[in-house]
Design an enzyme around this catalytic site. Structure first.
Site, PDB file in Angstrom:
ATOM      1  N   ASP A  81       0.810  -1.229   0.000  1.00 53.49           N
ATOM      2  CA  ASP A  81       0.000   0.000   0.000  1.00 53.49           C
ATOM      3  C   ASP A  81       0.841   1.275   0.000  1.00 53.49           C
ATOM      4  O   ASP A  81       2.012   1.279   0.374  1.00 53.49           O
ATOM      5  CB  ASP A  81      -0.956   0.014   1.196  1.00 53.49           C
ATOM      6  CG  ASP A  81      -0.221  -0.092   2.533  1.00 53.49           C
ATOM      7  OD1 ASP A  81       0.734  -0.893   2.634  1.00 53.49           O
ATOM      8  OD2 ASP A  81      -0.587   0.628   3.478  1.00 53.49           O
ATOM      9  N   GLU A 138      -0.606  -1.679   5.264  1.00 54.28           N
ATOM     10  CA  GLU A 138       0.397  -1.612   6.343  1.00 54.28           C
ATOM     11  C   GLU A 138       0.321  -0.257   7.034  1.00 54.28           C
ATOM     12  O   GLU A 138       0.557  -0.155   8.229  1.00 54.28           O
ATOM     13  CB  GLU A 138       1.813  -1.836   5.779  1.00 54.28           C
ATOM     14  CG  GLU A 138       2.874  -2.083   6.857  1.00 54.28           C
ATOM     15  CD  GLU A 138       3.240  -0.852   7.647  1.00 54.28           C
ATOM     16  OE1 GLU A 138       3.367  -0.949   8.886  1.00 54.28           O
ATOM     17  OE2 GLU A 138       3.378   0.237   7.055  1.00 54.28           O
ATOM     18  N   GLU A 139      -0.007   0.782   6.234  1.00 55.79           N
ATOM     19  CA  GLU A 139       0.013   2.153   6.750  1.00 55.79           C
ATOM     20  C   GLU A 139      -1.250   2.480   7.538  1.00 55.79           C
ATOM     21  O   GLU A 139      -2.038   3.342   7.174  1.00 55.79           O
ATOM     22  CB  GLU A 139       0.186   3.159   5.595  1.00 55.79           C
ATOM     23  CG  GLU A 139       1.470   3.000   4.799  1.00 55.79           C
ATOM     24  CD  GLU A 139       2.713   3.483   5.550  1.00 55.79           C
ATOM     25  OE1 GLU A 139       2.585   3.923   6.707  1.00 55.79           O
ATOM     26  OE2 GLU A 139       3.797   3.413   4.950  1.00 55.79           O
ATOM     27  N   ARG A 178      18.101  -5.705  14.602  1.00 59.81           N
ATOM     28  CA  ARG A 178      18.331  -5.879  16.042  1.00 59.81           C
ATOM     29  C   ARG A 178      17.376  -6.941  16.571  1.00 59.81           C
ATOM     30  O   ARG A 178      16.249  -7.050  16.098  1.00 59.81           O
ATOM     31  CB  ARG A 178      18.180  -4.567  16.806  1.00 59.81           C
ATOM     32  CG  ARG A 178      16.775  -4.004  16.853  1.00 59.81           C
ATOM     33  CD  ARG A 178      16.709  -2.690  17.629  1.00 59.81           C
ATOM     34  NE  ARG A 178      16.991  -2.856  19.029  1.00 59.81           N
ATOM     35  CZ  ARG A 178      17.959  -2.184  19.678  1.00 59.81           C
ATOM     36  NH1 ARG A 178      18.709  -1.298  19.050  1.00 59.81           N
ATOM     37  NH2 ARG A 178      18.157  -2.376  20.961  1.00 59.81           N
ATOM     38  N   HIS A 358       7.792   8.763   3.995  1.00 66.67           N
ATOM     39  CA  HIS A 358       6.601   9.589   4.259  1.00 66.67           C
ATOM     40  C   HIS A 358       6.818  11.052   3.856  1.00 66.67           C
ATOM     41  O   HIS A 358       6.008  11.901   4.203  1.00 66.67           O
ATOM     42  CB  HIS A 358       6.126   9.506   5.720  1.00 66.67           C
ATOM     43  CG  HIS A 358       5.640   8.138   6.107  1.00 66.67           C
ATOM     44  ND1 HIS A 358       4.699   7.904   7.087  1.00 66.67           N
ATOM     45  CD2 HIS A 358       5.950   6.902   5.625  1.00 66.67           C
ATOM     46  CE1 HIS A 358       4.474   6.599   7.194  1.00 66.67           C
ATOM     47  NE2 HIS A 358       5.231   5.975   6.317  1.00 66.67           N
TER      48      HIS A 358
HETATM   49 ZN   LIG Z   1       5.373   3.957   6.176  1.00 61.75          ZN
HETATM   50 ZN   LIG Z   2       6.663   1.300   5.243  1.00 63.15          ZN
END
Ligand SMILES: [Zn+2]
Ligand SMILES: [Zn+2]
Length: 387
Positions: A81, A138-139, A178, A358
């Protein structure tokens, strides 16, 4: 063992896929064109099974190795997305949809996992099964959670999952990871302070919700500075302050605050929620008003599992020579839900000196494709060696 030669050959083709997806960004679960493109490509590669509509618009592809005696099944996940941002890159393949943009590089993630799927379908040089997972939303929409809720992990008997995100500010194609908590839990809250509105020249006859809210904005900062153990991480940000009246001469009836909370542990998350209630309700009581607090839990803390993280780092070193320790990220990541269901790891791949994710000028660097694809392919071949 550097990047795989096959991906150097495929880079131009994968770049074309990436730019096509970039030009046609889709938001949240509305990844209809992208999902169809992904499914069509996977079928073309000769995947053993391609299933659409998992988690609404998610796509799953199954690739069996030359042998499957090990019984191992590994999931590799990318997101599809875009973001509601007006693109200002000026690229010749910039978004054709005003107000939607691939500003997080999910176009690159999807293209790289497609590239790996093409290679793995061609070679099948592993003993087990690879499940490629393409998720929507996902966002902020929780598309990864929806795919899990649809029973994806059990349906394909997935035993481990791996994910990857490009990272501006790191050398192109270099890796960082990590173990343990890696990306933050992302929660939101809103508070409506209620008082008694009235004439601004007669404050004594009102209960001023603006004053309550102003106190609250400052007092909420004491969650980080006075309540949290200084070695733990917590961010509390008030991001919206809206009065019910916009006039110069009116004390508003109510004020609404909105904000976000980022934490790295369950205890800190619980503490932040508890303190937001206590602070806002206490301030309202002090001034004779009311506070209605709503706290919404979003993505949980994304926790990398020890064993899979060490393996993922080893694979990264085999591709790029080194793998650095990544710092904590206070952003959220929907892959957290998949890592709650199965052991696995999430890695960062460098995107070079680009604008941050972003940002309206961000762009995925296609030079990261050979390293990213190689990492995916090596996960399959090294975790499930043909022997
Ligand atoms: Zn993002
Ligand atoms: Zn992302």
């Amino acid at each position: 063992m550097p990047v795989k030669n096959r991906f150097a050959e495929l880079q131009d083709e994968i770049t074309l896929w990436r730019r096509d997806i970039h030009e046609n960004p889709e938001l949240l679960f509305d990844t209809h064109r992208t999902s169809a493109l992904v499914a069509e490509k996977l079928q073309g590669f000769g995947c053993d099974e391609v299933v659409t509509g998992i988690g609404r618009t998610g796509v799953v592809g199954v690739i069996k190795g030359r042998k499957t005696d090990s019984g191992k099944v590994i999931g590799l996940r990318a997101d599809m997305d875009a973001l509601p941002i007006l693109e200002s890159t000026g690229l010749d393949y910039a978004s054709k949809t005003p107000g939607a943009m691939h500003a997080c590089g999910h176009d690159g993630h999807t293209a790289m996992l497609l590239g790996a799927a093409k290679y793995l379908s061609e070679t099948r040089n592993f003993d087990g099964t690879i499940v490629v997972i393409f998720q929507p939303a996902e966002e902020g929409g929780g598309g990864g959670k929806e795919m899990c809720d649809d029973g994806m992990m059990d349906r394909w008997n997935i035993q481990e999952v791996y994910g990857m995100h490009n990272w501006p500010g790191r050398p192109v194609g270099s890796f960082a990871i990590r173990p343990g908590a890696f990306f933050a839990a992302t929660d939101t809250f809103s508070v409506t302070f209620g008082g008694k509105g009235g004439h601004a020249a007669k404050p004594n006859e009102t209960i001023d919700s603006t004053v309550m809210s102003a106190q609250a904005v400052l007092a909420l900062q004491t969650i980080a500075s006075r309540n949290a153990d200084p070695v733990d991480q917590v961010v509390v940000s008030v991001t919206s302050f809206e009065t019910s009246s916009k006039a110069f001469n009116v004390i508003p009836q109510s004020v609404q605050l909105k904000g976000t909370v980022r934490t790295m542990s369950k205890d800190m998350r619980d503490l932040a929620e508890k303190r937001i209630h206590a602070i806002c309700e206490g301030i309202a009581a002090t001034f004779g008003g009311t506070a209605a607090v709503t706290y919404n839990r979003g993505y949980p803390v994304m926790v990398n599992h020890e064993v899979q993280t060490e393996f993922a780092a080893e694979v990264a070193r085999s591709v790029s020579g080194t793998c650095e320790e990544a710092p904590l990220v206070m952003g959220g990541e929907d892959f957290a839900f998949m890592l709650e269901e199965r052991p696995g790891a999430y890695i960062l791949v460098g995107n070079g000196d680009t604008a941050a994710v972003h940002h309206p000028e961000y762009n995925f660097d296609d030079n990261a494709i050979p390293a990213g694809c190689s990492w995916w392919a090596e996960i399959a071949e090294q975790r499930m060696p043909i022997g």
